[in-house]
Design an enzyme around this catalytic site. Sequence first.
Site, PDB file in Angstrom:
ATOM      1  N   TYR A  60      16.404  -9.868   2.529  1.00 40.60           N
ATOM      2  CA  TYR A  60      16.014  -8.618   1.877  1.00 40.60           C
ATOM      3  C   TYR A  60      17.228  -7.812   1.419  1.00 40.60           C
ATOM      4  CZ  TYR A  60      11.176  -9.532   3.073  1.00 40.60           C
ATOM      5  OH  TYR A  60       9.922 -10.096   3.141  1.00 40.60           O
ATOM      6  N   HIS A 100       3.619  -4.965   2.884  1.00 39.80           N
ATOM      7  CA  HIS A 100       3.090  -5.551   4.113  1.00 39.80           C
ATOM      8  C   HIS A 100       3.534  -6.997   4.295  1.00 39.80           C
ATOM      9  CE1 HIS A 100       0.212  -2.307   5.178  1.00 39.80           C
ATOM     10  NE2 HIS A 100       0.177  -2.112   3.871  1.00 39.80           N
ATOM     11  N   SER A 157       0.862  -1.175   0.000  1.00 38.00           N
ATOM     12  CA  SER A 157       0.000   0.000   0.000  1.00 38.00           C
ATOM     13  C   SER A 157       0.899   1.225   0.000  1.00 38.00           C
ATOM     14  CB  SER A 157      -0.930   0.016   1.225  1.00 38.00           C
ATOM     15  OG  SER A 157      -0.177   0.136   2.422  1.00 38.00           O
ATOM     16  N   LEU A 173      -3.312   1.512   7.085  1.00 39.56           N
ATOM     17  CA  LEU A 173      -3.742   2.619   6.233  1.00 39.56           C
ATOM     18  C   LEU A 173      -3.103   2.571   4.857  1.00 39.56           C
ATOM     19  CD1 LEU A 173      -3.729   5.682   8.674  1.00 39.56           C
ATOM     20  CD2 LEU A 173      -5.636   4.187   8.036  1.00 39.56           C
TER      21      LEU A 173
END
Length: 205
Positions: free
Chosen positions: A166, A120, A95, A109
């Site tokens: 990552y 996420h 998002s 949000l």
Amino acid sequence: MSALSALPFLKPVHLRSPRSSPGGQRRHTLPASEFRCLSPEDAVSVFEIEREAFISVSGDCPLHMDEIRHFLNLCPELSLGWFEEGRLVAFIIGSLWDQDRLSQEALTLHKPRGTAVHIHVLAVHRTFRQQGKGSILMWRYLQYLRCLPFARRALLMCEDFLVPFYQKCGFEALGPCEVMVGELAFIEMQHPVRGHAFMRRNSGC
């Protein structure tokens, strides 16, 4: 048509030739491998993979079912699913966020004016792990973000043991994240998205 389906490197990839019937006529088969944005109809499959991947490790999921549906309704263009013969095997849900660092509000949000893509969750179905699918999916997702004019960087938070994964995907650690989930603490990481004008000019974006 979603922005994702318009990108040449994210169009469905057909890895096998169509099967033929004994009479030489082609039978319809699902693509062997396909990448596409997720939709609210994919929420159940997403949650099943996520629940198995995270509950056994941390006891909770990054996104619950209502939150998955929430983001897939608000910003499906910031998700990416990997399907094998129509079956979801890995996914990313993101998002938009409008601050330098993640806060507790970032968990629920979507900020439409934001320029940071908050990733996420990335999860792979248990039968497809240890095959490099997580790295491949993240690479394709970052390529896609480079074609979105509003995206400037990708942000995520992860536990310590996932930092090396990552980092191999090109993320850098920003330090401890202020977000806490129960007793769990996280490292915040980012990946720059802007500054790839040459890639945009030559990728069909």
